[in-house]
Design an enzyme around this catalytic site. Structure first.
Site, PDB file in Angstrom:
ATOM      1  N   ARG A 144       0.842  -1.215   0.000  1.00  0.00           N
ATOM      2  CA  ARG A 144       0.000   0.000   0.000  1.00  0.00           C
ATOM      3  C   ARG A 144       0.871   1.256   0.000  1.00  0.00           C
ATOM      4  NH1 ARG A 144      -0.494   4.685   2.621  1.00  0.00           N
ATOM      5  NH2 ARG A 144      -0.053   3.623   4.587  1.00  0.00           N
ATOM      6  N   ASP A 145       1.493   1.562   1.138  1.00  0.00           N
ATOM      7  CA  ASP A 145       2.292   2.788   1.234  1.00  0.00           C
ATOM      8  C   ASP A 145       3.424   2.735   0.210  1.00  0.00           C
ATOM      9  OD1 ASP A 145       3.122   5.221   2.191  1.00  0.00           O
ATOM     10  OD2 ASP A 145       3.363   4.593   4.269  1.00  0.00           O
ATOM     11  N   HIS A 201       5.576   4.371  12.616  1.00  0.00           N
ATOM     12  CA  HIS A 201       5.552   4.300  11.157  1.00  0.00           C
ATOM     13  C   HIS A 201       6.537   5.364  10.650  1.00  0.00           C
ATOM     14  CE1 HIS A 201       2.990   3.992   7.329  1.00  0.00           C
ATOM     15  NE2 HIS A 201       3.634   5.126   7.113  1.00  0.00           N
ATOM     16  N   HIS A 214       9.094   6.952   7.951  1.00  0.00           N
ATOM     17  CA  HIS A 214       9.680   7.055   6.615  1.00  0.00           C
ATOM     18  C   HIS A 214      11.153   7.414   6.817  1.00  0.00           C
ATOM     19  CE1 HIS A 214       6.106   6.647   3.978  1.00  0.00           C
ATOM     20  NE2 HIS A 214       5.498   6.842   5.137  1.00  0.00           N
ATOM     21  N   CYS A 231       4.385   9.127   0.420  1.00  0.00           N
ATOM     22  CA  CYS A 231       3.025   9.636   0.226  1.00  0.00           C
ATOM     23  C   CYS A 231       3.061  10.692  -0.864  1.00  0.00           C
ATOM     24  CB  CYS A 231       2.495  10.221   1.531  1.00  0.00           C
ATOM     25  SG  CYS A 231       0.885  10.998   1.336  1.00  0.00           S
ATOM     26  N   ASN A 262       9.086   4.058   3.370  1.00  0.00           N
ATOM     27  CA  ASN A 262       9.158   3.657   4.777  1.00  0.00           C
ATOM     28  C   ASN A 262      10.504   2.997   5.024  1.00  0.00           C
ATOM     29  OD1 ASN A 262       6.251   3.177   3.667  1.00  0.00           O
ATOM     30  ND2 ASN A 262       5.999   3.545   5.838  1.00  0.00           N
TER      31      ASN A 262
HETATM   32  P1  HMG Z   1     -13.188  14.684  -1.332  1.00  0.00           P
HETATM   33  O1  HMG Z   1     -12.909  15.432  -2.572  1.00  0.00           O
HETATM   34  O2  HMG Z   1     -13.334  15.473  -0.092  1.00  0.00           O
HETATM   35  O3  HMG Z   1     -14.428  13.691  -1.392  1.00  0.00           O
HETATM   36  O4  HMG Z   1     -12.002  13.614  -1.197  1.00  0.00           O
HETATM   37  P2  HMG Z   1     -15.755  13.723  -2.158  1.00  0.00           P
HETATM   38  O5  HMG Z   1     -16.684  12.893  -1.356  1.00  0.00           O
HETATM   39  O6  HMG Z   1     -16.139  15.144  -2.518  1.00  0.00           O
HETATM   40  O7  HMG Z   1     -15.431  12.929  -3.525  1.00  0.00           O
HETATM   41  C1  HMG Z   1     -14.532  13.402  -4.505  1.00  0.00           C
HETATM   42  C2  HMG Z   1     -14.346  12.304  -5.548  1.00  0.00           C
HETATM   43  O8  HMG Z   1     -13.762  11.172  -4.919  1.00  0.00           O
HETATM   44  C3  HMG Z   1     -15.663  11.803  -6.151  1.00  0.00           C
HETATM   45  O9  HMG Z   1     -15.372  11.340  -7.479  1.00  0.00           O
HETATM   46  C4  HMG Z   1     -15.995  10.609  -5.295  1.00  0.00           C
HETATM   47  O10 HMG Z   1     -16.810   9.685  -5.959  1.00  0.00           O
HETATM   48  C5  HMG Z   1     -14.614  10.020  -5.069  1.00  0.00           C
HETATM   49  P3  HMG Z   1     -15.622  12.237  -8.789  1.00  0.00           P
HETATM   50  O11 HMG Z   1     -17.064  12.616  -8.725  1.00  0.00           O
HETATM   51  O12 HMG Z   1     -14.678  13.416  -8.673  1.00  0.00           O
HETATM   52  O13 HMG Z   1     -15.246  11.318  -9.907  1.00  0.00           O
HETATM   53  N1  HMG Z   1     -14.507   9.241  -3.828  1.00  0.00           N
HETATM   54  C6  HMG Z   1     -14.154   7.953  -3.797  1.00  0.00           C
HETATM   55  N2  HMG Z   1     -13.869   7.069  -4.785  1.00  0.00           N
HETATM   56  C7  HMG Z   1     -13.555   5.813  -4.399  1.00  0.00           C
HETATM   57  N3  HMG Z   1     -13.465   5.428  -3.107  1.00  0.00           N
HETATM   58  C8  HMG Z   1     -13.733   6.280  -2.105  1.00  0.00           C
HETATM   59  C9  HMG Z   1     -14.115   7.594  -2.439  1.00  0.00           C
HETATM   60  N4  HMG Z   1     -14.446   8.679  -1.702  1.00  0.00           N
HETATM   61  C10 HMG Z   1     -14.695   9.664  -2.556  1.00  0.00           C
HETATM   62  N5  HMG Z   1     -13.625   5.880  -0.840  1.00  0.00           N
HETATM   63  C11 HMG Z   1     -10.928  11.684  -0.250  1.00  0.00           C
HETATM   64  C12 HMG Z   1     -11.771  12.919   0.004  1.00  0.00           C
HETATM   65  C13 HMG Z   1     -10.370  11.261   1.088  1.00  0.00           C
HETATM   66  C14 HMG Z   1     -11.805  10.610  -0.836  1.00  0.00           C
HETATM   67  C15 HMG Z   1      -9.768  12.006  -1.232  1.00  0.00           C
HETATM   68  O14 HMG Z   1      -9.130  13.193  -0.815  1.00  0.00           O
HETATM   69  C16 HMG Z   1      -8.775  10.879  -1.333  1.00  0.00           C
HETATM   70  O15 HMG Z   1      -9.097   9.802  -1.788  1.00  0.00           O
HETATM   71  N6  HMG Z   1      -7.502  11.125  -0.927  1.00  0.00           N
HETATM   72  C17 HMG Z   1      -6.477  10.109  -1.010  1.00  0.00           C
HETATM   73  C18 HMG Z   1      -5.593  10.246   0.159  1.00  0.00           C
HETATM   74  C19 HMG Z   1      -4.568   9.129   0.198  1.00  0.00           C
HETATM   75  O16 HMG Z   1      -4.852   7.992  -0.119  1.00  0.00           O
HETATM   76  N7  HMG Z   1      -3.322   9.490   0.610  1.00  0.00           N
HETATM   77  C20 HMG Z   1      -2.283   8.528   0.774  1.00  0.00           C
HETATM   78  C21 HMG Z   1      -2.511   7.656   1.961  1.00  0.00           C
HETATM   79  S1  HMG Z   1      -2.162   8.465   3.515  1.00  0.00           S
HETATM   80  C22 HMG Z   1      -0.500   8.126   3.798  1.00  0.00           C
HETATM   81  O17 HMG Z   1       0.155   7.624   2.931  1.00  0.00           O
HETATM   82  C23 HMG Z   1       0.076   8.380   5.165  1.00  0.00           C
HETATM   83  C24 HMG Z   1       0.254   7.097   5.979  1.00  0.00           C
HETATM   84  O18 HMG Z   1       1.099   6.180   5.310  1.00  0.00           O
HETATM   85  C25 HMG Z   1       0.836   7.437   7.350  1.00  0.00           C
HETATM   86  C26 HMG Z   1       2.083   8.325   7.287  1.00  0.00           C
HETATM   87  O19 HMG Z   1       3.021   8.033   6.536  1.00  0.00           O
HETATM   88  O20 HMG Z   1       2.076   9.319   8.042  1.00  0.00           O
HETATM   89  C27 HMG Z   1      -1.086   6.394   6.230  1.00  0.00           C
HETATM   90 MG    MG Z   2       3.273   6.344   5.293  1.00  0.00          MG
END
Ligand code: HMG
Ligand code: MG
Length: 308
Positions: free
Chosen positions: A20-21, A212, A214, A245, A254
């Site tokens: 995933r990450d 966690h 990086h 990310c 990571n």
């Molecule tokens: P939003 O714009 O606020 O949400 O996004 P929305 O409800 O207005 O929807 C916008 C669009 O997203 C729409 O599609 C929805 O259908 C779609 P459109 O009409 O534009 O075609 N949508 C979805 N599609 C599929 N599955 C869903 C979903 N929800 C909405 N569940 C949202 C909010 C969170 C969805 C968006 O900002 C997003 O997906 N962000 C991705 C964030 C992400 O994955 N980041 C990386 C992971 S975090 C990380 O890596 C850190 C971590 O490792 C820890 C660390 O390192 O610190 C965990």
């Molecule tokens: Mg991470």
């Protein structure tokens, strides 16, 4: 809990976040079959918790768009958790249809990062997670909580340890069984980890915490060593040090799982991982991605194998 070498656990659970990450930030798109093979071979190497994909907006993270197919095709092994990231109820429902065995929600300790990553404030994100946790409780699905940017934010710089503590406590109160403290951009040091854990561990038992890290600044192993001294026994890592990310520019992957296992082996801490097998997995996914292996241990041991 305060820091002491006496707190160092005898056994550590590794949370493998490579599929995933790791893969979410790789430029090369890899097919479902390769992802499935990666997950199955990680399990074969002894990992018992795999973050296998995420159910977010596929436009935001195209590399995770095929998570349904990945979950569908993996041959499951008993005793292994196949977890998925879900940002909202829709993501949770997708994770359930895909038969994820655990779900992780993700908040941040920085407002700007929260806005950039998930398009809402920290408070709004907690509101979005409320129905996710309620559904998970009624489905008997364990929920893990991430807090990102615990040691620094790519947009706002320093992050207050008290904010990390408060958000972590809220996620625990809401029903997360564990909080993974994310140094998203890898800026922390053993010193800042200790300052953070002095604050967080006053309120949250070490048994409910994971780290966690990086490895952007090459500090991750030292940071893990610091966290072990607080009794933290769950470590997130990524095979071959893949990842990062996409919303934290410049941050690398990571800490490499191989490097963590090598360090823990040297400390006689049990992980259940076969390091030689793990090195083969890391090398194989690095080849598939056309990138060099970011694990120092893998690089050293592969060279040693070649010269033997
Ligand atoms: P939003 O714009 O606020 O949400 O996004 P929305 O409800 O207005 O929807 C916008 C669009 O997203 C729409 O599609 C929805 O259908 C779609 P459109 O009409 O534009 O075609 N949508 C979805 N599609 C599929 N599955 C869903 C979903 N929800 C909405 N569940 C949202 C909010 C969170 C969805 C968006 O900002 C997003 O997906 N962000 C991705 C964030 C992400 O994955 N980041 C990386 C992971 S975090 C990380 O890596 C850190 C971590 O490792 C820890 C660390 O390192 O610190 C965990
Ligand atoms: Mg991470």
């Amino acid at each position: 809990m305060t820091s002491s070498i006496e707190n160092i656990p005898q056994k550590v659970r590794l949370v493998e976040v490579g599929p995933r990450d790791g893969l979410q930030n790789e430029k090369v798109t890899i097919g479902t079959a390769t992802k499935v093979e990666l997950i199955e071979s990680l399990v074969d190497a002894g990992l018992r918790y795999i973050e296998a994909g995420s159910f977010v907006n596929p436009k935001a993270i195209p590399q995770m768009a095929g998570s349904e197919a990945v979950f569908e095709q993996i041959k499951r092994r008993e005793g292994v958790s196949y977890a998925a990231l879900a940002p909202n109820l829709r993501g949770y429902e997708r994770a359930m249809s895909a038969q994820a065995t655990e779900v992780a929600i993700f908040a941040a300790a920085s407002e700007r990062f929260s806005q950039t990553n998930i398009n809402c404030s920290i408070e709004e994100s907690l509101q979005r997670f409320t129905p996710v946790i309620a559904a998970a409780k009624s489905d008997n699905i364990p929920i893990r909580g991430y807090v990102s940017c615990v040691l620094g934010c790519p947009y706002q710089g320093d992050v207050d340890a008290d904010i990390v503590k408060e958000i972590s406590m809220k996620l625990m109160d809401m029903g997360c069984y564990e909080i993974s403290l994310g140094d998203t951009i890898g800026v922390g040091t053993a010193g800042s980890v200790a300052q953070l854990l002095d604050v967080v561990c006053k309120e949250i038992p070490a048994d409910n915490l994971a780290v966690h890290f990086h490895d952007t600044y090459g500090q991750a192993l030292a940071n893990i060593y610091a966290a072990l001294q607080y009794g933290i026994a769950v470590i997130d890592s990524s095979v071959a040090g893949l990842g990062g990310c996409p919303f934290a520019k410049g941050a690398t992957g990571n800490v490499a799982t191989e490097d963590v296992v090598y360090m823990l082996n040297g400390m006689n801490i049990e992980t259940g991982i076969d390091l030689e097998k793990l090195i083969n997995v890391g090398q194989s996914i690095s080849n598939a991605l056309g990138r060099s292996n970011a694990s120092r241990v893998a690089s050293a041991l592969i060279k040693k194998r070649q010269s033997a």
